[in-house]
Design a protein around this motif. Structure first.
Motif, PDB file in Angstrom:
ATOM      1  N   HIS A 287       0.814  -1.218   0.000  1.00  0.00           N
ATOM      2  CA  HIS A 287       0.000   0.000   0.000  1.00  0.00           C
ATOM      3  C   HIS A 287       0.852   1.275   0.000  1.00  0.00           C
ATOM      4  N   ASN A 288       1.919   1.191  -0.804  1.00  0.00           N
ATOM      5  CA  ASN A 288       2.736   2.387  -1.036  1.00  0.00           C
ATOM      6  C   ASN A 288       3.261   2.968   0.275  1.00  0.00           C
ATOM      7  N   ASP A 289       3.559   2.094   1.234  1.00  0.00           N
ATOM      8  CA  ASP A 289       4.095   2.474   2.557  1.00  0.00           C
ATOM      9  C   ASP A 289       3.082   3.216   3.425  1.00  0.00           C
ATOM     10  N   ALA A 290       1.826   3.232   3.017  1.00  0.00           N
ATOM     11  CA  ALA A 290       0.809   3.946   3.791  1.00  0.00           C
ATOM     12  C   ALA A 290       0.153   3.005   4.796  1.00  0.00           C
ATOM     13  N   PHE A 291      -0.619   3.582   5.717  1.00  0.00           N
ATOM     14  CA  PHE A 291      -1.413   2.800   6.659  1.00  0.00           C
ATOM     15  C   PHE A 291      -2.374   1.922   5.874  1.00  0.00           C
ATOM     16  N   ILE A 292      -2.562   0.697   6.314  1.00  0.00           N
ATOM     17  CA  ILE A 292      -3.264  -0.313   5.533  1.00  0.00           C
ATOM     18  C   ILE A 292      -4.676   0.108   5.149  1.00  0.00           C
ATOM     19  N   GLN A 293      -5.356   0.893   5.986  1.00  0.00           N
ATOM     20  CA  GLN A 293      -6.738   1.265   5.696  1.00  0.00           C
ATOM     21  C   GLN A 293      -6.854   2.621   4.996  1.00  0.00           C
ATOM     22  N   ASN A 294      -5.729   3.206   4.610  1.00  0.00           N
ATOM     23  CA  ASN A 294      -5.760   4.557   4.040  1.00  0.00           C
ATOM     24  C   ASN A 294      -6.406   4.592   2.656  1.00  0.00           C
ATOM     25  N   TYR A 295      -6.023   3.649   1.799  1.00  0.00           N
ATOM     26  CA  TYR A 295      -6.504   3.669   0.416  1.00  0.00           C
ATOM     27  C   TYR A 295      -7.914   3.084   0.330  1.00  0.00           C
ATOM     28  N   ARG A 296      -8.762   3.726  -0.482  1.00  0.00           N
ATOM     29  CA  ARG A 296     -10.133   3.252  -0.636  1.00  0.00           C
ATOM     30  C   ARG A 296     -10.162   1.946  -1.445  1.00  0.00           C
ATOM     31  N   ALA A 297     -11.339   1.360  -1.531  1.00  0.00           N
ATOM     32  CA  ALA A 297     -11.474   0.006  -2.080  1.00  0.00           C
ATOM     33  C   ALA A 297     -10.929  -0.125  -3.500  1.00  0.00           C
ATOM     34  N   ASN A 298     -11.119   0.893  -4.336  1.00  0.00           N
ATOM     35  CA  ASN A 298     -10.738   0.765  -5.745  1.00  0.00           C
ATOM     36  C   ASN A 298      -9.266   0.475  -5.966  1.00  0.00           C
ATOM     37  N   TRP A 299      -8.420   0.994  -5.088  1.00  0.00           N
ATOM     38  CA  TRP A 299      -6.980   0.784  -5.257  1.00  0.00           C
ATOM     39  C   TRP A 299      -6.641  -0.700  -5.147  1.00  0.00           C
ATOM     40  N   ASP A 300      -7.171  -1.334  -4.125  1.00  0.00           N
ATOM     41  CA  ASP A 300      -6.981  -2.781  -4.006  1.00  0.00           C
ATOM     42  C   ASP A 300      -7.635  -3.522  -5.159  1.00  0.00           C
ATOM     43  N   LEU A 301      -8.848  -3.133  -5.490  1.00  0.00           N
ATOM     44  CA  LEU A 301      -9.632  -3.901  -6.454  1.00  0.00           C
ATOM     45  C   LEU A 301      -8.997  -3.929  -7.836  1.00  0.00           C
ATOM     46  N   CYS A 302      -8.448  -2.801  -8.284  1.00  0.00           N
ATOM     47  CA  CYS A 302      -7.843  -2.813  -9.620  1.00  0.00           C
ATOM     48  C   CYS A 302      -6.549  -3.627  -9.622  1.00  0.00           C
ATOM     49  N   ASN A 303      -5.777  -3.561  -8.530  1.00  0.00           N
ATOM     50  CA  ASN A 303      -4.547  -4.347  -8.471  1.00  0.00           C
ATOM     51  C   ASN A 303      -4.839  -5.832  -8.279  1.00  0.00           C
TER      52      ASN A 303
ATOM     53  N   PRO B 121     -30.570   1.839   3.599  1.00  0.00           N
ATOM     54  CA  PRO B 121     -29.989   2.107   4.914  1.00  0.00           C
ATOM     55  C   PRO B 121     -28.507   2.457   4.790  1.00  0.00           C
ATOM     56  N   PHE B 122     -28.010   3.167   5.796  1.00  0.00           N
ATOM     57  CA  PHE B 122     -26.580   3.505   5.818  1.00  0.00           C
ATOM     58  C   PHE B 122     -26.098   3.481   7.259  1.00  0.00           C
ATOM     59  N   ALA B 123     -25.103   2.640   7.531  1.00  0.00           N
ATOM     60  CA  ALA B 123     -24.494   2.586   8.861  1.00  0.00           C
ATOM     61  C   ALA B 123     -23.228   3.430   8.855  1.00  0.00           C
ATOM     62  N   THR B 124     -22.969   4.115   9.945  1.00  0.00           N
ATOM     63  CA  THR B 124     -21.760   4.938  10.051  1.00  0.00           C
ATOM     64  C   THR B 124     -20.533   4.097   9.733  1.00  0.00           C
ATOM     65  N   TYR B 125     -19.730   4.626   8.817  1.00  0.00           N
ATOM     66  CA  TYR B 125     -18.539   3.905   8.361  1.00  0.00           C
ATOM     67  C   TYR B 125     -17.291   4.625   8.843  1.00  0.00           C
ATOM     68  N   GLU B 126     -16.374   3.865   9.431  1.00  0.00           N
ATOM     69  CA  GLU B 126     -15.115   4.419   9.923  1.00  0.00           C
ATOM     70  C   GLU B 126     -13.956   3.651   9.298  1.00  0.00           C
ATOM     71  N   ARG B 127     -12.893   4.379   9.005  1.00  0.00           N
ATOM     72  CA  ARG B 127     -11.666   3.709   8.562  1.00  0.00           C
ATOM     73  C   ARG B 127     -10.482   4.481   9.102  1.00  0.00           C
ATOM     74  N   GLY B 128      -9.472   3.757   9.524  1.00  0.00           N
ATOM     75  CA  GLY B 128      -8.244   4.399   9.971  1.00  0.00           C
ATOM     76  C   GLY B 128      -7.465   4.941   8.802  1.00  0.00           C
ATOM     77  N   THR B 129      -6.801   6.066   9.010  1.00  0.00           N
ATOM     78  CA  THR B 129      -6.032   6.682   7.919  1.00  0.00           C
ATOM     79  C   THR B 129      -4.548   6.827   8.234  1.00  0.00           C
ATOM     80  N   SER B 130      -4.152   6.548   9.458  1.00  0.00           N
ATOM     81  CA  SER B 130      -2.728   6.656   9.801  1.00  0.00           C
ATOM     82  C   SER B 130      -2.455   5.862  11.063  1.00  0.00           C
ATOM     83  N   THR B 131      -1.191   5.646  11.334  1.00  0.00           N
ATOM     84  CA  THR B 131      -0.796   4.851  12.497  1.00  0.00           C
ATOM     85  C   THR B 131      -1.045   5.578  13.808  1.00  0.00           C
TER      86      THR B 131
END
Length: 690
Positions: free
Chosen positions: A194-210, A315-325
């Motif tokens: 993940h380009n040396d970034a925190f694992i949850q930083n990049y949104r889904a599309n980055w993983d999905l295309c790779n 419906p929409f549930a509150t979504y959280e993701r970590g962005t840094s260590t």
């Protein structure tokens, strides 16, 4: 003596070559063509177009009338492609890839060699010229999006006269896969994931295309090892593109929330298209990712289609993701209307799989596909249209009831009885009572049945978990999606809040994840005290959210990592690895609590009860009768650790000598000291359900 020596040298070389082949370098049993299209698909398209059958004909006209389908084109291959930052020239690549693809399709459908020659010439030019894909972080998007599309068109052309298949395979591996696709997903010699970034930083599309590029390149290059990396990442990857992270919440009414739904609908639909593409590739190779996790992707596609069709009742549930260590969190509390109803050509593939292949009801997807039909291809005025190949009405329309033969991949945890040990404190998951609503806590391991859990695979990587003492199910109270939702015991009802995935986190640990919320079992406040509550919480990489599964009684086969067609078996009581084991019971063992120590494991034969895999004094492993001595117990007990070659598999150290590992050599099983990639592979095994 000279003849014997010469024969021995030749034999050793042959064995070495066989070992090299088995580590993934040689051709495998892939279907070709078999990325986004099979030969049966092309036969169907050709037949329907020639017969003037709708909607195929309308889809075909979209292809024919596209300016990108002209065979009058000179490729624009260049050595360096840059996406993002100074010198951005990525359009040279994606336009040429689209032109090659559309010309390849016309050749397959019409037989026109002018189109075939154009596609071949474009591909040969790029494979002989391109050496680098660079730029800012967007280079990973370029490698993913155009890597999978380039592999797909190359797969179509692989048998075309004059197409340099080997040259393209080499370029895809050395320019796209190794430095970019693989590095981004799992890290390698080119750098951390993940380009040396925190694992949850990049949104889904980055993983999905790779991920899509990894699966496609694996198929085109006949590299089963690469293909498997993409498939495993889809199921259990750490980033936001794996299926549970990309689809974090299950909602009532057959709906599931997408990871980027709170961001905008353009990226959301792009991600839906990419997950579909990877699923289609896997399907064509016999693996059903569409159905993985109980059709979780179908529920997400229904959700996204419903909202983009104009229905606000989602419906929409509150979504959280970590962005840094440092613990920073990004929170989204409402679904985003940005780019709503953008007409992306990704829906025909999804509709035709679920409705026509599988016969399932997908009303929202059906309505979405109808709005876009007939799907067109990319448009040079809008760069984002090159994110997907399009033309799905022609390519993916299938007759109702067309079915298919792909099967769900196996789960990653064998059925059986386990203790769950939390990494932070080393204490066991413990049921505090025996009635509905009984609390689940951590407690010092004591061997009680209230600390033992029966795990049963329900299919598609989802499991039920039941308390041995009471027979009640592990359950998320009130079907909560919230942080802090309590884990308890409850009567089995088949709800999503009573289904779990075991997602590897490395070093032999997993997160025990309720499928309704994707929030793993968590020891409250990272406590180390007896009686601390076990709840669900957003995964924050904490050791209070990571669990080791200690087998109490688990029936397994041990599959060789580097010879995946071979399993540990006994033959005349000698342990070895073998293929096509007959009777199969010779390769089945009951993995039980270690004879010398309950935190270790021992392997008892299924068809010779009372005999265990045991290391003799010379290092050989035999199936020996338990004589109840301390020496035998020590020799037949192993420390189960993360696989030396793959941390999501297992390796087994001798209990009394942690430097010696079970490994195969010339197919025979030993306990030996060693190092290096060959030894690590020989000493790594996958535990599979018999």
């Amino acid at each position: 003596m000279k003849k014997i020596l010469a024969f021995s040298i030749i034999l050793c070389l042959l064995v070495s070559m066989i070992g090299f082949v088995k580590e993934g370098q040689a051709a495998t049993d892939f279907v070709h063509p078999g990325i986004l299209h099979t030969q049966a698909d092309f036969d169907r398209m050709k037949q329907m177009v020639n017969a003037g059958t709708q909607p195929y004909l309308d889809g075909y006209n979209q292809l024919v009338n596209s300016p990108l389908s002209s065979s009058n084109w000179t490729q624009r291959a260049t050595a360096t492609i840059t996406r993002g930052g100074t010198g951005d020239n990525v359009s040279l690549l994606y336009i040429d890839v689209a032109r090659a693809y559309q010309n390849a399709l016309l050749w397959k459908i019409t037989g026109n060699t002018a189109n075939g020659d154009t596609a071949r010439n474009i591909l040969n030019a790029w494979s002989s010229t391109l050496t680098t894909v660079t730029g800012d972080a967007d280079r990973y998007l370029a490698a993913g999006l155009y890597g999978y599309q380039l592999a797909n068109v190359s797969e179509i052309m692989r048998d075309y006269p004059g197409f340099n298949v080997t040259q393209m395979q080499t370029m895809l591996l050395n320019v796209f896969y190794k430095p970019l696709n693989e590095r981004f997903l799992i890290g390698n010699e080119y750098g951390a994931d993940h380009n040396d970034a925190f694992i949850q930083n990049y949104r889904a599309n980055w993983d999905l295309c790779n991920m899509a590029a990894t699966v496609a390149i694996g198929i085109f290059t006949d590299r089963r090892d690469i293909y498997n990396i993409g498939i495993e990442y889809f199921k259990h990857g750490a980033g936001n593109g794996s299926i549970y992270n990309a689809i974090p919440f299950l909602h009532p009414g057959g709906l599931a929330q997408w990871e980027e739904s709170g961001r905008d609908q353009a990226h959301t639909q792009m991600g839906i298209g990419l997950m579909a593409a990877t699923s289609e590739m896997a399907w064509n190779q016999g693996d059903d990712l569409y159905g993985w996790a109980n059709n979780r992707f179908m529920r997400a596609a229904e959700y996204v289609a419903k909202y983009n069709n104009g229905d606000d009742n989602v419906p929409f549930a509150t979504y959280e993701r970590g962005t840094s260590t440092n613990g920073a969190i990004q929170t989204e509390t409402v679904i985003s209307s940005a780019s709503r109803n953008e007409l992306r050509p990704v829906w025909e593939m999804i509709y035709n799989h679920y409705a026509n292949r599988k016969g399932l009801s997908v009303p929202n997807i059906a309505a979405r596909a109808q709005l876009v039909r007939p799907e067109g291809g990319p448009n040079t005025q809008y760069p984002s249209t090159f994110d997907q190949s399009g033309l799905g009405t022609l390519l993916y329309t299938r007759p109702s009831g067309s079915g298919g033969t792909a099967t769900l991949p196996a789960g990653n945890i064998p059925d059986g009885t386990y203790r769950f040990i939390v990494r932070l404190s080393g204490k066991a998951m413990d049921a505090a009572g025996t009635s509905n609503g009984a609390n689940v806590q951590q407690w010092t391991s004591n061997g009680g049945t209230n600390q033992q859990w029966t795990v049963t695979h329900l299919g598609g990587g989802q499991y039920s978990v039941k308390d041995v003492r009471s027979g009640l199910s592990l359950d998320v109270a009130s079907q909560s999606l919230d942080n802090g939702g309590n884990l308890q015991l409850w009567s089995s009802n088949g709800g999503d809040n009573q289904k779990f995935a075991f997602i590897p986190v490395g070093s032999g640990y997993v997160r025990i994840t309720p499928v309704n919320s994707n929030k793993p079992a968590d020891v409250s406040n990272a406590s180390t005290a007896d009686g601390a509550n076990v709840q669900q919480w957003r995964y924050a990489l904490g050791t209070n959210q990571q669990w080791r599964l200690e087998p109490i009684s688990v029936n397994v086969r041990l599959q060789s990592y580097n010879y995946p067609d071979r399993y540990v078996r006994h033959s005349s009581y000698r342990a070895q690895i073998d293929a096509n084991v007959t009777p199969v019971q010779d390769s089945q063992f009951k993995m039980v609590a270690g004879l010398a120590d309950s935190s270790g494991v021992s392997f008892e034969s299924i068809n010779f009860p009372g005999r265990f895999l045991r290391v003799r004094s010379n290092g050989e492993v035999w199936l020996d009768q338990n004589d109840s001595t301390t020496t035998f117990a020590n020799d037949a007990t192993f420390r189960r650790v993360a696989g030396l070659a793959d941390a999501q598999k297992s390796s087994f150290q001798m209990w009394t000598d942690s430097t010696r590992y079970l490994r195969h050599s010339n197919y025979l099983l030993y306990a030996q000291i060693g190092s290096g990639s060959t030894f690590n592979a020989d000493a790594t095994f996958t535990e599979v359900t018999p």
